[in-house]
Write a protein that holds these residues in place. Structure first.
Motif, short mmCIF file in Angstrom:
data_model
loop_
_atom_site.label_atom_id
_atom_site.label_comp_id
_atom_site.label_asym_id
_atom_site.label_seq_id
_atom_site.Cartn_x
_atom_site.Cartn_y
_atom_site.Cartn_z
N PRO A 40 0.83 -1.21 0.00
CA PRO A 40 0.00 0.00 0.00
C PRO A 40 0.87 1.26 0.00
N CYS A 41 0.40 2.27 -0.71
CA CYS A 41 1.09 3.55 -0.72
C CYS A 41 0.46 4.48 0.32
N THR A 42 1.01 5.65 0.44
CA THR A 42 0.51 6.61 1.41
C THR A 42 -0.96 6.95 1.15
N LEU A 43 -1.31 7.19 -0.11
CA LEU A 43 -2.69 7.53 -0.43
C LEU A 43 -3.63 6.35 -0.17
N CYS A 44 -3.14 5.13 -0.36
CA CYS A 44 -3.95 3.95 -0.05
C CYS A 44 -4.28 3.91 1.44
N ILE A 45 -3.31 4.22 2.26
CA ILE A 45 -3.51 4.21 3.71
C ILE A 45 -4.49 5.31 4.11
N TYR A 46 -4.35 6.48 3.52
CA TYR A 46 -5.28 7.57 3.83
C TYR A 46 -6.71 7.23 3.38
N HIS A 94 -4.91 10.57 -10.51
CA HIS A 94 -4.19 11.62 -11.23
C HIS A 94 -2.69 11.31 -11.24
N LEU A 95 -2.15 10.89 -10.11
CA LEU A 95 -0.72 10.55 -10.04
C LEU A 95 -0.38 9.36 -10.95
N GLN A 96 -1.31 8.43 -11.08
CA GLN A 96 -1.05 7.24 -11.88
C GLN A 96 -1.22 7.47 -13.37
N PHE A 97 -2.18 8.28 -13.75
CA PHE A 97 -2.51 8.41 -15.16
C PHE A 97 -2.08 9.71 -15.80
N GLU A 98 -1.81 10.72 -15.01
CA GLU A 98 -1.34 12.00 -15.53
C GLU A 98 -0.13 12.43 -14.72
N PRO A 99 0.97 11.69 -14.81
CA PRO A 99 2.13 12.02 -13.97
C PRO A 99 2.66 13.42 -14.25
N ASN A 100 2.99 14.10 -13.18
CA ASN A 100 3.50 15.45 -13.26
C ASN A 100 4.59 15.57 -12.18
N PHE A 101 5.69 16.14 -12.53
CA PHE A 101 6.81 16.20 -11.58
C PHE A 101 6.49 17.05 -10.36
N SER A 102 5.57 17.98 -10.48
CA SER A 102 5.24 18.83 -9.33
C SER A 102 4.29 18.12 -8.36
N ASP A 103 3.58 17.09 -8.83
CA ASP A 103 2.67 16.34 -7.97
C ASP A 103 3.36 15.09 -7.45
N THR A 104 3.46 14.98 -6.17
CA THR A 104 4.06 13.80 -5.55
C THR A 104 3.24 13.41 -4.33
N CYS A 105 3.49 12.21 -3.86
CA CYS A 105 2.89 11.80 -2.60
C CYS A 105 4.03 11.47 -1.64
N ALA A 106 3.78 11.66 -0.38
CA ALA A 106 4.80 11.44 0.64
C ALA A 106 5.18 9.97 0.70
N ILE A 107 6.41 9.72 1.11
CA ILE A 107 6.88 8.34 1.24
C ILE A 107 6.30 7.70 2.48
N ASN A 108 6.23 8.44 3.57
CA ASN A 108 5.69 7.93 4.83
C ASN A 108 4.37 8.61 5.17
N VAL A 109 3.48 7.85 5.80
CA VAL A 109 2.22 8.43 6.24
C VAL A 109 2.50 9.39 7.39
N GLN A 110 1.67 10.39 7.48
CA GLN A 110 1.83 11.39 8.55
C GLN A 110 0.51 11.54 9.28
N PHE A 111 0.45 10.92 10.46
CA PHE A 111 -0.72 11.04 11.31
C PHE A 111 -0.43 12.04 12.42
N ALA A 127 2.82 2.59 5.12
CA ALA A 127 2.88 2.59 3.66
C ALA A 127 4.31 2.27 3.22
N TYR A 128 4.42 1.37 2.27
CA TYR A 128 5.74 1.04 1.74
C TYR A 128 5.69 0.84 0.23
N GLY A 129 4.64 1.32 -0.39
CA GLY A 129 4.51 1.25 -1.85
C GLY A 129 4.57 2.64 -2.46
N SER A 130 4.58 2.68 -3.77
CA SER A 130 4.62 3.95 -4.49
C SER A 130 3.23 4.29 -5.01
N CYS A 131 2.86 5.55 -4.88
CA CYS A 131 1.54 6.00 -5.33
C CYS A 131 1.37 5.91 -6.85
#
Length: 172
Positions: A40-46, A94-111, A127-131
């Motif tokens: 799971p990636c960070t967005l998956c966890i959220y 959006h991250l998967q289908f329209e990749p843009n260098f300015s859009d990223t997701c964090a590597i670690n979840v932040q609670f 999270a230990y996967g890539s968004c």
């Protein structure tokens, strides 16, 4: 029809169905993570947390569904969680289908420090996967797209139930 939906929202059966659907989605997510080995990636966890928010909303509704305050509280938590989940899933796609260098997701979840879920239950909230990775497809639809559909359905049904609260409940 809205009067009938208001009537159903006054009972525990509808709230239990909401709880059951979220419980099944959480079990499915855990099966994908631990059974199939999908990271799971960070967005998956959220998004998982958003599903938990809808589950909490169903528990609020289950406590006392015929009380307007509990019912309205459950509906509002449901709508907030569904909206947050929808925006997260949309950004994920959006991250998967329209990749843009300015859009990223964090590597670690932040609670928040008062709710460190990733420390309390790391097997569920770390999270230990890539968004950007597309790791699972069903009927040619990626997981992030499925999550958009799921959250859109929760949002639509929640809005319909909210609107139905303004119509007197039908006596059956």
């Amino acid at each position: 029809m809205l009067s009938l939906l208001n009537h159903y929202s006054n009972g525990r059966a509808a709230w239990f169905l909401l709880f059951l659907s979220t419980f099944i989605f959480e079990l499915t997510a855990l099966f994908f993570q631990h059974g199939l080995g999908l990271a799971p990636c960070t967005l998956c966890i959220y998004q998982r947390c958003a599903i938990f928010g809808i589950m909490i909303a169903s528990i609020i509704g289950l406590i006392k569904p015929n009380n307007y305050i509990f019912r309205l509280g459950g509906i509002l938590v449901w709508l907030f969680s569904a909206y947050k989940g929808f925006t997260l899933a949309t950004f994920h796609a959006h991250l998967q289908f329209e990749p843009n260098f300015s859009d990223t997701c964090a590597i670690n979840v932040q609670f928040p420090s008062w709710l460190p879920l990733n420390q309390w239950l790391p097997s569920m909230f770390n999270a230990y996967g890539s968004c950007a990775d597309k790791i699972w497809t069903f009927l040619t639809i990626e997981m992030s797209q499925w999550m958009i559909i799921i959250f859109a359905c929760y949002l639509f049904v929640g809005l319909t139930i909210l609107i139905s609260q303004f119509f007197p409940a039908k006596k059956i």
